[in-house]
Motif scaffolding. Structure first.
Motif, PDB file in Angstrom:
ATOM      1  N   VAL A 164       0.912  -1.063   0.054  1.00 57.31           N
ATOM      2  CA  VAL A 164       0.039  -0.106  -0.079  1.00 57.31           C
ATOM      3  C   VAL A 164       1.033   1.288   0.003  1.00 57.31           C
ATOM      4  O   VAL A 164       1.800   1.316   0.970  1.00 57.31           O
ATOM      5  CB  VAL A 164      -0.876  -0.068   1.339  1.00 57.31           C
ATOM      6  CG1 VAL A 164      -2.203   1.161   1.070  1.00 57.31           C
ATOM      7  CG2 VAL A 164      -1.635  -1.042   1.525  1.00 57.31           C
ATOM      8  N   ALA A 206      -5.301   5.817   3.263  1.00 54.53           N
ATOM      9  CA  ALA A 206      -6.264   4.770   3.392  1.00 54.53           C
ATOM     10  C   ALA A 206      -6.760   4.568   4.742  1.00 54.53           C
ATOM     11  O   ALA A 206      -8.127   4.321   5.114  1.00 54.53           O
ATOM     12  CB  ALA A 206      -6.075   3.618   2.659  1.00 54.53           C
ATOM     13  N   GLN A 234      -2.272   4.191  -3.743  1.00 50.69           N
ATOM     14  CA  GLN A 234      -2.619   5.172  -2.642  1.00 50.69           C
ATOM     15  C   GLN A 234      -4.122   4.820  -2.154  1.00 50.69           C
ATOM     16  O   GLN A 234      -4.526   5.445  -1.513  1.00 50.69           O
ATOM     17  CB  GLN A 234      -2.507   6.494  -3.251  1.00 50.69           C
ATOM     18  CG  GLN A 234      -1.118   6.992  -3.430  1.00 50.69           C
ATOM     19  CD  GLN A 234      -0.920   8.196  -3.519  1.00 50.69           C
ATOM     20  OE1 GLN A 234      -1.877   9.068  -4.004  1.00 50.69           O
ATOM     21  NE2 GLN A 234       0.189   8.787  -3.132  1.00 50.69           N
ATOM     22  N   THR A 235      -4.971   4.003  -3.249  1.00 50.18           N
ATOM     23  CA  THR A 235      -6.541   3.884  -2.829  1.00 50.18           C
ATOM     24  C   THR A 235      -6.602   2.844  -1.816  1.00 50.18           C
ATOM     25  O   THR A 235      -5.705   2.232  -1.716  1.00 50.18           O
ATOM     26  CB  THR A 235      -7.309   3.719  -3.968  1.00 50.18           C
ATOM     27  OG1 THR A 235      -6.796   2.486  -4.672  1.00 50.18           O
ATOM     28  CG2 THR A 235      -7.191   4.830  -4.932  1.00 50.18           C
ATOM     29  N   ASP A 236      -8.002   2.521  -1.325  1.00 51.83           N
ATOM     30  CA  ASP A 236      -8.349   1.602  -0.250  1.00 51.83           C
ATOM     31  C   ASP A 236      -7.668   0.170  -0.760  1.00 51.83           C
ATOM     32  O   ASP A 236      -7.909  -0.134  -1.783  1.00 51.83           O
ATOM     33  CB  ASP A 236      -9.570   1.455   0.007  1.00 51.83           C
ATOM     34  CG  ASP A 236      -9.901   0.472   0.872  1.00 51.83           C
ATOM     35  OD1 ASP A 236      -9.980   0.866   2.132  1.00 51.83           O
ATOM     36  OD2 ASP A 236     -10.202  -0.568   0.532  1.00 51.83           O
ATOM     37  N   PRO A 289     -10.740   8.869   3.374  1.00 50.05           N
ATOM     38  CA  PRO A 289      -9.914   8.210   2.021  1.00 50.05           C
ATOM     39  C   PRO A 289     -11.223   7.893   1.193  1.00 50.05           C
ATOM     40  O   PRO A 289     -10.800   8.013  -0.153  1.00 50.05           O
ATOM     41  CB  PRO A 289      -9.280   7.122   2.534  1.00 50.05           C
ATOM     42  CG  PRO A 289      -9.973   6.805   3.858  1.00 50.05           C
ATOM     43  CD  PRO A 289     -10.556   8.107   4.614  1.00 50.05           C
TER      44      PRO A 289
END
Lengths: 383, 293, 313
Positions: free
Chosen positions: A60, A66, B115-117, B186
């Protein structure tokens, strides 16, 4: 300078795989325990500082983005620190600076690593093009330095095993530790496989999922607290390059300089006498005598004697890693903050079964990279 | 009100040019390498494609004897914030802040999906340009996001100094009159993508007022200029510095440097710089600067 | 002249443990049901939040929403990228499912760009081989779903596997380039720091002084083992079969050791101070790589005295 103190600490139950939680859930296990320990609620947290080692471990990019909402950081300032293995310590130090600067009243410092999402050895062994395939693994990087230490100090070969026995037995007193081995013996450590000669299997840290959280506050926050706090007497960070001509990997100058600055700032003249307990970052057992010398508890080449005398056991002159240390639990990004949190727990009198009696002043220590990033603090029962 | 100023700024379109950038920024600040009390950097392992990529950057400093140093896995504007706090706490008097990133090393449009969930979004590999298009359409913006500004290579450095140390070498230090940052939730569906509450909040915390003369906004995509001007409460009479590209992990710091140069050169008496991080302006920092303390 | 460059791919199948909320959400997808989490204010969030945004309490109330929803905004993709849900042109969209208060991101397969619009009603196209993963939603397509077709939701998913595969170009520095080109000719070059006069092999910015390297210096392929480790353990990413010896070798003429393999001698006979020489690969195989040197082995010279390498471990 404004004073800062640890109001409370929390940590997860560290395991090889915490398959019962997400990354957010892992962090929250530590955070919720820290808030409870500090007697604070979410509305009192002004900012969050998150520390973690390489993003490749979890796959990640900047996971704090997030995680922001689950960490209670949405609408607040959120910083992400990454200083390799020392990051847990750096996280606490950045949070401390935010209090000392008068920017915030209470800051939540949290660090985690969910190593079971990938494989740390894979992530650290990625070979860029044009390099030789001479990978030796994490232990292989540090084993030659241990060999150099043994050569230089004349330490007998069983010192590493003595440290392993002590830390694993200490760890059995700590309800959160990953490896719990109350029955480990010198003989069993010495009979364990030689992984990276001279490092044996029982002398290495595990790979853990885990998190740690600390609430740090200012004097007003301390006044509002109903329990003992750990006053932060001094902090220190130093960095040097991974390699340079003349670098001393056994006694790195950055570690020695960081410690010298720390003792000066805390007004400590004789660390061995004035420090009651130390949580040192010891991923391979031999690093205990090496760091005892590096931070100045004892002269060069003498650290192993403290180990051999039993002086670093609970009840000894200077108990080292009563929590069991990195040898028992190693969620890499959190390991440094665990050292800092455990030092605070000792002076707050909240270390439970592994409490060092009457601990009033304690050292938290972390290092990372190629023995090049060092972060340390001294906490005390009084300001 | 703090007593801390920007006294030097340098940048390069080459992320590898740290040695030159340090030389230039130290020279503009009138300081030697050993006069820096604290070093702080911002970068990302995922740009370089390997763990601990920031470690080799330390070599450009020449950290023997060892230095007091830290690193954020963020745009270096946040490294500047950490250094600012360090000085404010009395733990340093001078600091050199730097950021670097080689956007061209990988396929940035894909890399940024990470960078996203990680559970419900990243496994779909939403590319950064498409995400920006979702935002632009919500704003009914005519501007179609393009790869042009997605992220370039670069390195930047800024020198900070406190009080008399700032005035010793600079006639006109750019005093930091306010600096603050915040992050938004987010979830792409959890916030109004046509606003940036974290930017608005940071501007309020930093004490930004609409009468500021000059603004340097960090906007990876063109439609975000409009969004941010609104979020920051800035009108048309503000002089906006030209967009000089989104150098990865140093672009935000470079905005602070550019705004500070307006003050140091005497072209402006007040300025504001903005930096952003994360998908679709999720995280924002606002720094106000002035010619007087 | 451009410096040497080469591709680097980083790939790993990440194993994401999900926890109670995401684990039930993914189980729902596997069983063709969409679950959202209900927060204290009564709103239903899809995908589900794990913690309440206001109270930060863990969320436990998962409620089912419809597999049909409405496009809130969209972005057309002409050329899908590696890993995206469809391999032909499609639209990304934020889609608010009926019964949910927040929209979710996914792909919509409309075939052509003129068919996607804000307000379009779309339904889930389920993956034919569900595994308890966000990609059990293959994509969305225009239309409304028939009455519930799913079965009851089974056990929560514990782990979802997420492959991450990224491609980079690694570009060498001027110094690294010079070093590699010399290796291709069977030479080992270092460079001297103009400040401290130390010779770095491979050449690089002097880490002690932070200055670009100066004079190019050719060093020999003989050196001294300053310290070493016997690797007996297999680990992820390893390129060699244990046991093997990795040593720090201080080449004659250099001021910093390089790590390399020591072969041609039993591992228990490798020692600090051992004198070794490079064993090069067959000249026909040389290229711009350090792999031209296969390993080092003892050259029969008497051991170097400890003092000669004590500073270079």
């Amino acid at each position: 300078m404004r004073r800062a103190a640890v109001l409370g600490t929390g940590q997860t139950d560290h395991r090889t795989r915490r398959t019962d939680v997400s990354m957010a859930g892992l962090c929250r296990e530590a955070i919720d325990r820290a808030l409870l320990d500090a007697g604070t609620d979410w509305s009192q947290i002004d900012a969050v500082v998150l520390g973690k080692a390489p993003d490749l471990f979890e796959g990640v990019m900047m996971p704090e983005l997030a995680l922001a909402q689950s960490l209670g950081a949405a609408g607040k300032p959120l910083l992400r620190v990454h200083t390799a293995g020392s990051v847990g310590g750096a996280t606490a130090i950045v949070a401390t600076s935010l209090i000392r600067a008068g920017v915030h009243r209470r800051v939540l410092a949290v660090a985690f690593e969910k190593q079971s999402e990938s494989n740390a050895m894979w992530a650290l062994s990625i070979q860029p093009p044009f390099t030789a395939p001479i990978t030796a693994g994490a232990g292989g990087y540090f084993a030659p330095h241990i060999r150099s230490y043994i050569r230089r100090s004349g330490a007998p070969p069983h010192i590493g095993a003595l440290v392993a026995v002590k830390d694993r037995r200490n760890g059995a007193l700590n309800p959160h530790t990953h490896l719990r081995q109350p029955d480990i013996t010198l003989e069993s450590v010495q009979a364990s496989p030689m992984l990276w000669d001279p490092i044996r299997f029982d002398e290495t840290c595990p790979s853990s999922d885990g998190a740690c959280a600390v609430v740090i506050g200012d004097a007003a926050a301390v006044s509002a607290a109903s329990r003992e706090v750990a006053w932060i007497k001094a902090t220190s960070m130093r960095t040097e390059p991974t390699f340079y001509a003349g670098k001393d990997h056994v006694n790195p100058r950055a570690g020695a300089d960081a410690a010298a600055a720390l003792w000066a700032s805390a007004g400590i003249k004789d660390p061995l006498r004035e420090i009651d307990v130390a949580e040192l970052y010891v991923p391979f057992s031999w690093f205990e005598p090496m760091w005892l010398e590096n931070v100045g508890f004892i002269g060069q080449g003498q650290g192993w004697k403290l180990v051999e005398n039993g002086d670093t056991r609970i009840g000894g002159v200077l108990p080292v890693n009563p929590s069991g240390g990195v040898l028992c639990s190693n969620p890499i990004g959190a390991s440094g903050l665990l050292r800092f949190a455990e030092s605070a727990m000792q002076v707050m009198g909240r270390a439970g079964e592994h409490q060092v009696p009457d601990a009033a002043t304690a050292l938290g220590h972390a290092y990372g990279g190629g023995s090049q990033f060092f972060s340390m603090w001294v906490v005390g029962r009084t300001p | 009100m703090s007593d801390i100023a920007v006294i030097g700024f340098a940048r390069s379109p080459r992320s590898e040019a740290l040695v030159e950038v340090f030389d230039e920024v130290l020279s503009s600040a009138g300081l030697g390498r050993r006069e820096i009390d604290f070093w702080c950097s911002g970068s990302s392992d995922y740009l370089a494609g390997r763990a601990f990529s920031f470690v080799s950057a330390v070599d450009a400093i020449g950290a023997v004897p060892p230095i007091s140093e830290s690193h954020v896995e963020m745009d270096a504007a946040w490294a500047l914030y950490e250094a600012y706090v360090k000085i404010l706490a009395g733990e340093a008097e001078t600091a050199l802040v730097y950021g670097f990133g080689k956007g061209s090393a990988g396929d940035l449009n894909r890399v940024l999906a990470l960078q996203t969930d990680p559970y419900t979004v990243a496994p779909l590999w939403p590319d950064a340009i498409s995400l920006a298009t979702l935002q632009a359409r919500l704003m009914s913006a005519e501007l179609r996001p393009s790869e042009q500004n997605l992220g370039t290579d670069g390195a930047s450095a800024v020198v900070l100094a406190a009080g008399d140390r700032a005035t010793r070498n600079r006639d006109r230090p750019a005093w930091i009159t306010g600096i603050a940052h915040r992050v938004d939730p987010p979830g792409l569906g959890e916030r109004d993508l046509t606003t940036a509450p974290s930017a608005t909040g940071a501007a309020a915390d930093a004490g930004l007022t609409p009468d500021v003369e000059v603004a340097a906004l960090h906007t990876p995509f063109a439609h975000q200029q409009l969004l941010l001007r609104r979020a920051l409460g800035l009108g048309d009479d503000v002089r906006y510095l030209p967009d000089t590209g989104n150098a990865m992990f140093s672009g935000g710091l470079a905005r602070i440097g550019a705004a500070a140069e307006e003050i140091m050169s005497g072209r402006a008496r007040t300025a504001v710089a903005h930096a952003t991080s994360g998908p679709l302006l999720q995280q924002n920092l606002v720094c106000t600067l002035g010619g007087t303390r | 002249m451009d410096t040497l460059a080469a591709p680097l791919t980083i790939a790993f199948d990440y194993t994401r443990s999900l926890g109670p909320v995401l684990g039930r959400f993914m189980a729902g997808l596997r069983d063709h049901r969409v679950l959202g989490s209900r927060t204290a204010d009564g709103r239903v969030h899809v995908p589900p939040l794990e913690f309440d945004p206001d109270t930060l309490a863990p969320l436990t109330d998962l409620v089912e929403v419809s597999p049909t929803g409405t496009v809130v905004t969209w972005a057309w993709v002409d050329q899908p990228l590696e890993g995206q849900p469809l391999d032909h042109p499609f639209a990304w969209a934020l889609i608010r499912l009926d019964g949910a208060d927040t929209p979710m991101l996914h792909a919509v397969d409309t075939g052509t760009e003129d068919k996607i619009k804000i307000g379009l009603r779309v339904r889930i196209r389920w993956s034919p081989s569900p595994t308890g993963h966000i990609r059990d939603i293959a994509c969305f397509e225009p239309g409304t779903a028939p009455e519930r077709t799913g079965h009851e939701i089974g056990d929560a998913v514990t782990i979802m596997t997420t492959p991450i595969r990224l491609h980079y170009t690694h570009t060498t520095s001027v110094e690294e380039d010079r070093y590699l080109r010399a290796l291709a000719e069977g030479r080992i070059v270092g460079q001297r720091c103009p400040a401290c006069c130390k010779v770095y092999v491979p050449p690089r910015v002097c880490p002690a002084d932070g200055v670009a390297p100066g004079e190019v210096v050719e060093v020999t392929d003989k050196g001294t083992v300053t310290t070493f480790c016997v690797v007996n353990v297999p680990f992820a990413g390893q390129r060699l079969t244990p046991p093997y010896v990795v040593a720090q070798v201080l080449l004659d003429g250099a001021d910093i050791p390089i790590p390399h393999l020591i072969l041609g001698v039993p591992s228990d006979q490798v020692r600090m101070g051992l004198r070794v020489s490079a064993v090069w690969r067959d000249r026909a195989d040389w290229s711009t790589t350090p792999e031209n040197i296969d390993h080092f082995e003892p050259n029969g010279e008497p051991d170097a005295p400890y003092e000669s390498y004590a500073e270079h471990q």
